[in-house]
Structure formats: C-alpha cells, structure tokens
Scaffold this motif. Sequence first.
Motif, PDB file in Angstrom:
ATOM      1  N   ARG A 197       0.731  -1.122   0.009  1.00  0.00           N
ATOM      2  CA  ARG A 197       0.071  -0.230   0.138  1.00  0.00           C
ATOM      3  C   ARG A 197       0.922   1.117   0.032  1.00  0.00           C
ATOM      4  O   ARG A 197       2.170   1.084   0.027  1.00  0.00           O
ATOM      5  CB  ARG A 197      -0.996  -0.011   1.536  1.00  0.00           C
ATOM      6  N   THR A 198       0.223   2.372  -0.271  1.00  0.00           N
ATOM      7  CA  THR A 198       1.219   3.822  -0.110  1.00  0.00           C
ATOM      8  C   THR A 198       0.976   4.081   1.434  1.00  0.00           C
ATOM      9  O   THR A 198       0.068   3.702   2.270  1.00  0.00           O
ATOM     10  CB  THR A 198       0.298   4.741  -0.841  1.00  0.00           C
ATOM     11  N   ASP A 199       1.973   4.737   2.038  1.00  0.00           N
ATOM     12  CA  ASP A 199       2.222   5.262   3.320  1.00  0.00           C
ATOM     13  C   ASP A 199       1.428   6.394   3.323  1.00  0.00           C
ATOM     14  O   ASP A 199       1.298   7.276   2.521  1.00  0.00           O
ATOM     15  CB  ASP A 199       3.799   5.321   3.564  1.00  0.00           C
ATOM     16  N   THR A 200       0.635   6.658   4.537  1.00  0.00           N
ATOM     17  CA  THR A 200      -0.065   7.926   4.704  1.00  0.00           C
ATOM     18  C   THR A 200       0.414   9.235   4.453  1.00  0.00           C
ATOM     19  O   THR A 200       0.136  10.078   3.946  1.00  0.00           O
ATOM     20  CB  THR A 200      -0.874   7.816   5.943  1.00  0.00           C
ATOM     21  N   ASN A 201       1.830   8.967   5.020  1.00  0.00           N
ATOM     22  CA  ASN A 201       2.374  10.603   4.986  1.00  0.00           C
ATOM     23  C   ASN A 201       3.537  10.664   3.892  1.00  0.00           C
ATOM     24  O   ASN A 201       3.255  11.774   3.332  1.00  0.00           O
ATOM     25  CB  ASN A 201       3.350  10.567   6.423  1.00  0.00           C
ATOM     26  N   THR A 202       4.010   9.995   3.528  1.00  0.00           N
ATOM     27  CA  THR A 202       5.127  10.009   2.393  1.00  0.00           C
ATOM     28  C   THR A 202       4.516   9.590   1.037  1.00  0.00           C
ATOM     29  O   THR A 202       5.168   9.995   0.078  1.00  0.00           O
ATOM     30  CB  THR A 202       6.444   9.201   2.666  1.00  0.00           C
ATOM     31  N   ARG A 203       3.701   8.898   0.867  1.00  0.00           N
ATOM     32  CA  ARG A 203       2.897   8.300  -0.358  1.00  0.00           C
ATOM     33  C   ARG A 203       3.934   7.337  -0.720  1.00  0.00           C
ATOM     34  O   ARG A 203       3.809   6.880  -2.258  1.00  0.00           O
ATOM     35  CB  ARG A 203       2.668   9.523  -1.117  1.00  0.00           C
ATOM     36  N   LEU A 204       4.995   6.893  -0.156  1.00  0.00           N
ATOM     37  CA  LEU A 204       5.880   5.983  -0.720  1.00  0.00           C
ATOM     38  C   LEU A 204       5.274   4.354  -0.388  1.00  0.00           C
ATOM     39  O   LEU A 204       4.420   4.521   0.269  1.00  0.00           O
ATOM     40  CB  LEU A 204       7.296   6.070  -0.029  1.00  0.00           C
ATOM     41  N   MET A 205       5.966   3.485  -0.878  1.00  0.00           N
ATOM     42  CA  MET A 205       5.401   2.092  -0.632  1.00  0.00           C
ATOM     43  C   MET A 205       5.556   1.722   0.770  1.00  0.00           C
ATOM     44  O   MET A 205       6.429   1.630   1.207  1.00  0.00           O
ATOM     45  CB  MET A 205       5.756   1.314  -1.645  1.00  0.00           C
ATOM     46  N   ASP A 206       4.615   1.038   1.329  1.00  0.00           N
ATOM     47  CA  ASP A 206       4.737   0.454   2.539  1.00  0.00           C
ATOM     48  C   ASP A 206       4.067  -0.957   2.435  1.00  0.00           C
ATOM     49  O   ASP A 206       3.005  -1.368   1.664  1.00  0.00           O
ATOM     50  CB  ASP A 206       3.885   1.140   3.460  1.00  0.00           C
ATOM     51  N   ASP A 207       4.593  -1.904   3.228  1.00  0.00           N
ATOM     52  CA  ASP A 207       3.908  -3.247   3.347  1.00  0.00           C
ATOM     53  C   ASP A 207       2.913  -3.309   4.508  1.00  0.00           C
ATOM     54  O   ASP A 207       3.204  -2.444   5.418  1.00  0.00           O
ATOM     55  CB  ASP A 207       4.943  -4.267   3.481  1.00  0.00           C
ATOM     56  N   SER A 208       1.846  -4.103   4.475  1.00  0.00           N
ATOM     57  CA  SER A 208       0.693  -4.226   5.245  1.00  0.00           C
ATOM     58  C   SER A 208       0.393  -5.523   5.503  1.00  0.00           C
ATOM     59  O   SER A 208       0.396  -6.303   4.608  1.00  0.00           O
ATOM     60  CB  SER A 208      -0.194  -3.074   4.892  1.00  0.00           C
ATOM     61  N   ASN A 209      -0.312  -5.886   6.805  1.00  0.00           N
ATOM     62  CA  ASN A 209      -1.024  -7.209   6.937  1.00  0.00           C
ATOM     63  C   ASN A 209      -2.107  -7.293   5.941  1.00  0.00           C
ATOM     64  O   ASN A 209      -2.988  -8.298   5.962  1.00  0.00           O
ATOM     65  CB  ASN A 209      -0.945  -7.431   8.400  1.00  0.00           C
TER      66      ASN A 209
END
Length: 184
Positions: free
Chosen positions: A160-172
């Motif tokens: 997903r995208t990170d809320t603050n940076t809009r970079l990619m983030d992994d999530s459960n």
Amino acid sequence: MFDLSFEKLLLVGLAAAIVLRPRSDVDPSAYCDAYPTYTYDSTYNLCYRSVKTPPLSAPDAEAACSADGPRAQLIRITDDHIYAFVLLQMSKFLFLSLSLSLSLSGKEFFKFFSALNGIPNIYFQGKRLTPTGPFLYNDGTPVTYFRWDAGKPTDNTYIRTDTNTRLMDDSNGSSLRSYICAVY
C-alpha cells in the motif's frame, strides 16, 4: 534510481499527462466499454476506477475489483509513470475537496473537508506468500518496481502507500484503505 519526493513525482506525473502518448502492448480501450463504472485514460493507456469509499481490507479490495469482471484487478504499479498516475488519483480527491470547500464556512467547512480530504493511502497489487518471499502480481509474476518508504518492507503480505510519504509500505492487509481497480 531517481530519488523523487512526492511533490516532484506529482509534477512528473502532470508533465507525463501532457507530453506522453499511450504506451503498452495491451489496449484496455478495446474492452473498457464492458466496464461502465470505469474510465479510460489515453495518456496512461489505462481503464480504471478509483474507489475512495467504502475503504476495504486488501483481500476485500482485491475481491471488489475481481467482482467487476474477468479482467479487473487491483492496479499494478509497474513504473514511475503508473506510480505518478496513482499519486494524481489520490491528489485529485484532495483538490476537489479544496475547491468545493471554499463556498462553505465554520462547522460546515470542517465537516465537509473532513469528509472529502483526499485519499490518504491505497492498496495496489503485490502480495507475498511468505514473510520473506517476493511480492507477486495476481498472475504470479514478480513485482519488480518498488518505491519503498524508509525501513520497508518488513514481513507483511500486501503493498500500500504510506499515509504521510505516499511511498510504498507493506501491510498485513487488515486495515481499511481506498483502492484503484484497473482492467488488464
């Protein structure tokens, strides 16, 4: 690899929307008419629908896209061009919110702005089967394009995208997020 901030990537996307012609060996415009709730964007050669509400978990967002038809899936982020498109879609709701909110005042403004404050983050295609395995698209091919936030990925399953940076983030995948479906 270029190190672009959210603002710079957004400007690249806007420039691409003006300069670039459609690109891909697949022509979604040929079957986009079969998806009446989708929009065809010739700049990105993409048939899509952005879903802000209701937000869904990653598995439910995948299922919602698939329910639209046999070619519909969560959007694939394959390069800076498509990533910029995603950022533009996320920002589009924010700009719409700001322009519509100007005519409201006081509590109405706060309530309206809170309800339409853009898409803070979204799920897109990329899932792994084990905590250290590769991220895969729905068809089993490996995801090769990443714009990870600092310290990412960890051992989560979805992207997903990170809320603050809009970079990619992994999530459960359990938190509720907006998403973009695309026809492939």
